[in-house]
Design an enzyme around this catalytic site. Structure first.
Site, PDB file in Angstrom:
ATOM      1  N   ASN A  10     -16.698 -11.188  -9.398  1.00 19.31           N
ATOM      2  CA  ASN A  10     -18.144 -11.173  -9.638  1.00 19.31           C
ATOM      3  C   ASN A  10     -18.676 -12.595  -9.868  1.00 19.31           C
ATOM      4  O   ASN A  10     -17.894 -13.529 -10.064  1.00 19.31           O
ATOM      5  CB  ASN A  10     -18.412 -10.283 -10.864  1.00 19.31           C
ATOM      6  CG  ASN A  10     -19.867  -9.912 -11.012  1.00 19.31           C
ATOM      7  OD1 ASN A  10     -20.621  -9.928 -10.033  1.00 19.31           O
ATOM      8  ND2 ASN A  10     -20.271  -9.584 -12.231  1.00 19.31           N
ATOM      9  N   SER A  39       3.992   6.688 -61.011  1.00 19.11           N
ATOM     10  CA  SER A  39       5.133   6.148 -61.725  1.00 19.11           C
ATOM     11  C   SER A  39       4.798   6.153 -63.226  1.00 19.11           C
ATOM     12  O   SER A  39       3.699   5.768 -63.620  1.00 19.11           O
ATOM     13  CB  SER A  39       5.395   4.709 -61.254  1.00 19.11           C
ATOM     14  OG  SER A  39       6.423   4.141 -62.026  1.00 19.11           O
ATOM     15  N   HIS A  96     -14.121  -5.868 -25.113  1.00 19.93           N
ATOM     16  CA  HIS A  96     -13.402  -6.645 -26.090  1.00 19.93           C
ATOM     17  C   HIS A  96     -12.100  -6.045 -26.531  1.00 19.93           C
ATOM     18  O   HIS A  96     -11.879  -4.875 -26.477  1.00 19.93           O
ATOM     19  CB  HIS A  96     -14.079  -7.009 -27.366  1.00 19.93           C
ATOM     20  CG  HIS A  96     -15.381  -6.507 -27.664  1.00 19.93           C
ATOM     21  ND1 HIS A  96     -16.301  -6.095 -26.804  1.00 19.93           N
ATOM     22  CD2 HIS A  96     -15.913  -6.430 -28.882  1.00 19.93           C
ATOM     23  CE1 HIS A  96     -17.344  -5.781 -27.456  1.00 19.93           C
ATOM     24  NE2 HIS A  96     -17.147  -5.956 -28.695  1.00 19.93           N
ATOM     25  N   SER A 123       6.123  10.407 -54.284  1.00 19.67           N
ATOM     26  CA  SER A 123       5.582  10.979 -53.045  1.00 19.67           C
ATOM     27  C   SER A 123       4.053  10.921 -52.971  1.00 19.67           C
ATOM     28  O   SER A 123       3.384  11.929 -53.108  1.00 19.67           O
ATOM     29  CB  SER A 123       6.096  12.404 -52.821  1.00 19.67           C
ATOM     30  OG  SER A 123       6.126  13.166 -54.007  1.00 19.67           O
ATOM     31  N   ASP A 161     -22.098 -15.965  -6.781  1.00 15.81           N
ATOM     32  CA  ASP A 161     -23.259 -16.842  -6.574  1.00 15.81           C
ATOM     33  C   ASP A 161     -23.111 -18.146  -7.368  1.00 15.81           C
ATOM     34  O   ASP A 161     -23.637 -19.182  -6.992  1.00 15.81           O
ATOM     35  CB  ASP A 161     -24.567 -16.118  -6.957  1.00 15.81           C
ATOM     36  CG  ASP A 161     -24.502 -15.508  -8.357  1.00 15.81           C
ATOM     37  OD1 ASP A 161     -23.460 -14.886  -8.692  1.00 15.81           O
ATOM     38  OD2 ASP A 161     -25.486 -15.640  -9.117  1.00 15.81           O
TER      39      ASP A 161
END
Lengths: 629, 312
Positions: A165, A470, A114, A542, A168
């Site tokens: 594949n 802040s 996936h 920061s 069949d």
């Protein structure tokens, strides 16, 4: 578990001799969900008689409970290992399987189909000599087939089997097969994937797996197993290349012996060969190739050995011992392809660890040139890189490292990036070439040293890095510290987050990527100013530990002071001097630290200011004492 | 591998290294990475054939230095006597420091395989291992597990990360690319490292034969006293073996395909007295290796569950 050959019963000695000299082929299987990968591998194990009776009994029982074949033997259950994926009925991780035939031993990486698990496929492909790309004959070439083929090509796998594949289910139709092969070949040519052998088969019925099927009289190629037994292994190319051995460990049992232990990743080596240590470029000569079984006259790529040299020269873990006349390049900036493997996005400017060979250095992405849409091969502009995305990006490391291009030698040009906080492996990287600017821009040596610049000011340079939410009071405190230092006759400068954003960083916003770049620039500016002898005060939220560490590492030892202005979010929000929290809560401000963007608290700040205990004046006095005292 | 099987020098013979030479080189590379990157590694020694190969590889990896880490045997006190003899002999011969840890709690409570069922494994092995790793502060432990042993092992990384409380999270393991192993970890976290991950049972036996590696004699067929219990042949290795009503020890020619606590390890009737005969029997046999161990039999995913809880 083992392959059962008739020889085992008749002449075990002969069988063992044969087994001892078998070569090893590592391959991966890739395809979309429901292409029948697990069934095909189950079939290879089953047909090479790698399944014991008790496992078969368990398989029969499991097939009745969890099988998807209405109680009939479900070979896929042999390889679907983890409990979680059994429940989901899909493979979710890389699994390694082993089988052997009379001619060869095989290790199969079963890699998932996936979309969200590209990283697993790249992981499986990194050690494979060959890839089996599965296509459901009813569905033809799908988007995911293209993705997998692109990854196979990217990872430098030089041989591929296109396994059409479930033949069949299309009545073994030659037309269907031919059409799929034609479709696929066009795509493969476009991406440069070569040496493809296409075969019609069925994992479920076993046709064209171990022997040619009577159902495909029109197919002239080999059965899958036969091809796997005979296909050439890439080993020779590696042995024919120039000599390379990354030094893993220096072996010093006593003062008389100094050996360099490592696994040879290219070429061959003999005593008497002249070698060059990369990246230093020093020359020496191989004295001995030491193993516990006695000295060797020659060792080749793939072997783990211990080398001794005729000279006492500087060589340690991470250096590469290489052919003197054909050494690897050395550089500190590269163009690379990155495969991003982490939920945390890649941010340019953020420091990571880069491991290549036995060397680990500090690195950052300097520029994402473009992402690649692996389904369409389109190049897309990008600022960040998310999980399972692939991009061409420039990388910069903090010291020159020895390398070859990935194409020339995957062990010398493949690297991983490691997150400095979580230690997770976040990316696989492939070096394309060194950037010319790294080769041509050298450090200009400057005659007036930084200590001379500081001495004339009669002070020790320092960077005071104020971090906090802040509204915590960073700027207020920094401003007071600045005034106090100034009055003491110190030469200072204050870089304030808001102010810098009006100039130097005017082009940056508040996404994680921009925040990282914001801090990187400020850290570099602070470094230049500290080099000039100044005491630099930096007041920036920061929020990320990684960038504060980056700033720390730029400065000389003992010159960086992380000042954590510690206020609870509730207090900062109550204060809300600039009215920003109110805006953020109202949804008008995106990526606001503390509200909808994280703040990572410093772990060991040099100075910790608890604003519930100290007012701004007391805090500033404390900081000045720490700095001057 | 030894010089007598050094790679051929004529460039016309394509596979210059055999699969066993490649496996040996890979295992040595892994051990050296751990020695270089981890602060305090240890090698777990179970005294079985896989451990024997791992010890042998460690001696090669660091030659002429002795291996730069000790051996640790997490002892349940219920191993075969022949295993204890082998343990002392190998540590001395290869120059390893040998540490033996017995869970003091299990010792005090007299935990045994007769009265305590799965608690025996939990306390002696799982808890004992965690205790020993914490006690000595080891940050990396080599184990001899192989990917071909069992389905959940097939997905195990070579470097397997454990949280500070030793748990394994199968969904949160690091990708392993090329031969680059990321051994970085936080304080308290540890790594289990499986240097012979890519070896098969046949590879192990063949390597033992080619390299003349000593193994516990119990692997070879001999006349031994056993009782038939729940379809298995259990050896009466010492007088602690409790016989149930009607059980009587009989002497049969048996050997063991796997070694553990003797009351929990089934023998197979066999005439295989040499390594060649063992390999032949193994190749022709129709039951898989771990079947002799009682621990796996509960449910399909039991090994995975035990691993998540900290079992090696």
């Amino acid at each position: 578990m083992a392959h059962v050959s008739n020889l085992v019963g008749e002449d075990i000695e002969a069988y063992l001799k044969q087994h001892q000299h078998k070569s090893l082929l590592r391959f991966i299987t890739c395809g979309s969900v429901d292409d029948g990968k697990s069934t095909l591998i189950g079939r290879l194990l089953y047909d090479s008689r790698m399944i014991f009776e008790d496992q078969l009994a368990a398989l029969e029982a499991d097939s009745k409970i969890a099988g998807t074949r209405g109680g009939a033997l479900d070979l896929a259950l042999l390889v679907d290992g983890l409990a979680a994926e059994r429940e989901q009925g899909i493979t979710i991780d890389v699994a390694y399987r082993f089988f052997s035939t009379d001619k060869r031993k095989f290790i199969v990486a079963d890699t998932p189909g996936h979309e969200q698990y590209t990283r697993n496929m790249v992981t499986g492909a990194s050690t494979a000599d060959l890839a089996i790309i599965l296509i459901d004959a009813r569905k033809g070439v799908l988007t995911q087939t293209r993705r997998h083929s692109y990854l196979v090509q990217l990872m430098g796998i030089r041989r591929a089997v296109l396994a059409v594949n479930k033949m069949d289910l299309v009545e073994w139709s030659k037309d269907t097969f031919d059409k799929i092969v034609a479709d696929y070949t066009g795509f493969a040519d476009r991406i440069g994937l070569q040496n493809i052998v296409a075969m019609p088969l069925s994992g479920l019925t076993g046709d064209n797996i171990t022997s040619k099927s009577p159902l495909t009289p029109w197919y002239e190629g080999p059965a899958l197993m036969q091809h796997l037994e005979e296909v050439e292994i890439d080993e020779q190319r590696r042995i024919n290349g120039p000599f390379r051995m990354p030094v893993q460990w220096v072996n010093r049992p006593n003062a008389d012996f100094r050996g360099f232990a490592g696994q040879i990743v290219g070429g061959a080596v003999r005593p008497g060969d002249t070698i060059r240590i990369a990246p230093s470029g020093k020359l020496s000569t191989i004295a001995r190739i030491v193993t516990k079984d006695g000295d060797l006259r020659e060792a080749v790529a793939g072997q783990s050995v211990t080398l001794t040299l005729t000279d006492e020269i500087d060589c340690s873990r991470g250096d590469v011992i290489a052919a003197a006349t054909d050494p690897p390049e050395a550089s500190d900036q590269f163009e690379t392809t990155l495969v991003w493997m982490s939920d945390e996005p890649a941010l340019p400017g953020r420091p990571y660890w880069l491991k290549i060979g036995a060397r680990t250095v500090s690195a950052s992405i300097t520029e994402i040139k473009h992402k690649i849409n692996v389904n369409t091969l389109e190049e897309l502009a990008a600022k960040v890189l998310d999980l399972n995305e692939i991009a061409v990006a420039n990388i910069s490391v903090d010291q020159a490292i020895a390398f070859d291009t990935y194409d020339a030698n995957p062990d010398m040009g493949g690297f991983i990036l490691i997150d400095r906080t979580t230690n997770a492996t976040v990316a696989a990287g492939l070096i394309h070439f060194a950037l010319r600017r790294a080769q041509n821009v050298h450090w200009q040596s400057i005659d007036v040293t930084r200590s001379a610049r500081a001495e004339i000011k009669n002070q020790k340079p320092a960077v005071l890095w104020f971090t906090g939410l802040s509204g915590a009071g960073k700027s207020t405190i920094a401003n007071l510290v600045d005034k106090k230092l100034h009055s003491l006759g110190k030469h200072t400068v204050l870089l304030d987050g808001d102010n810098v954003r009006h100039g130097l960083n005017r082009d940056l916003g508040f996404t994680d990527a921009d925040r990282v770049e914001n801090i990187r620039r400020v850290a570099e500016v602070a470094k230049l100013m500290a080099d000039a002898g100044l005491i630099v005060l930096v007041s920036f939220i920061s929020p990320f530990r990684a960038e504060r560490d980056l700033a720390r590492r730029l400065m000389a030892d003992g010159e960086f002071f992380e000042v954590f202005v510690d206020t609870s979010l509730a207090d900062a929000e109550k204060r809300d001097v600039k009215g920003l929290y109110a805006k953020a809560r109202a949804g008008q401000l995106k990526n606001f630290t503390g509200v909808n963007s994280p703040y990572e608290r410093p772990e060991n700040p040099e100075i910790h200011i608890d604003t519930t205990k100290l007012d701004a004046e007391a805090a500033a006095a404390l900081i000045v004492t720490r700095l001057t005292g | 591998m030894s010089s007598r099987r050094a790679p051929q020098t004529d460039t016309l013979s394509p596979p210059r290294l055999t699969h066993l030479q490649r496996l040996e080189a890979e295992s040595i590379h892994i051990m050296r990475e751990v020695a270089a990157e981890c602060a305090k590694p240890v090698m777990l020694y179970s005294i079985g054939k896989d451990s024997a190969v791992m010890l042998h590889l460690a001696a090669k990896a660091f030659y002429p230095s002795p291996p730069p880490f000790p051996l640790l045997h997490v002892d349940t006190t219920w191993k075969f006597r022949a295993m204890y003899q082998m343990r002392e002999r190998m540590a001395a011969e290869l120059g390893f420091e040998l540490l033996v840890h017995k869970n003091p709690d299990a010792l005090a409570r007299g935990i045994n395989p007769f009265d305590h069922g799965s608690l025996h494994t939990d306390l002696w092995k799982t808890e004992g291992l965690k205790q020993a790793l914490d006690l000595y502060g080891f940050d990396a432990a080599f184990g001899g597990a192989r990917r071909d042993e069992e389905k959940s092992r097939a997905k195990e990384r070579i470097f397997s990360f454990r949280s500070a409380n030793h748990r394994w999270d199968p969904k949160n393991q690091r990708p392993e690319l090329w031969r680059l192993y990321n051994a970085r970890k936080h304080k308290g976290e540890s790594i289990r490292v499986f240097p012979i991950s890519n070896w098969t049972e046949l590879d192990v036996w063949q390597y033992i034969q080619l390299e003349n590696i000593p193994v516990v004699p119990l692997y070879f067929a001999a006349e031994r006293p056993v009782v038939r219990r729940d379809g298995a042949l259990i050896m009466v290795d010492d007088d602690r073996m409790r016989l149930r009503d009607g059980e009587k020890a009989e002497t049969l020619k048996v050997r063991f395909r796997t070694l553990g606590c003797y009351p929990l390890t089934g023998a197979v009737e066999s005439n295989a007295e040499t390594l060649t005969a063992i390999i032949q029997e193994m190749l022709l046999t129709t039951t898989s290796e771990r079947q002799g161990r009682v621990i796996d039999h509960d449910q399909g995913a039991s090994m995975e569950k035990k691993k998540q809880e900290g079992y090696f």
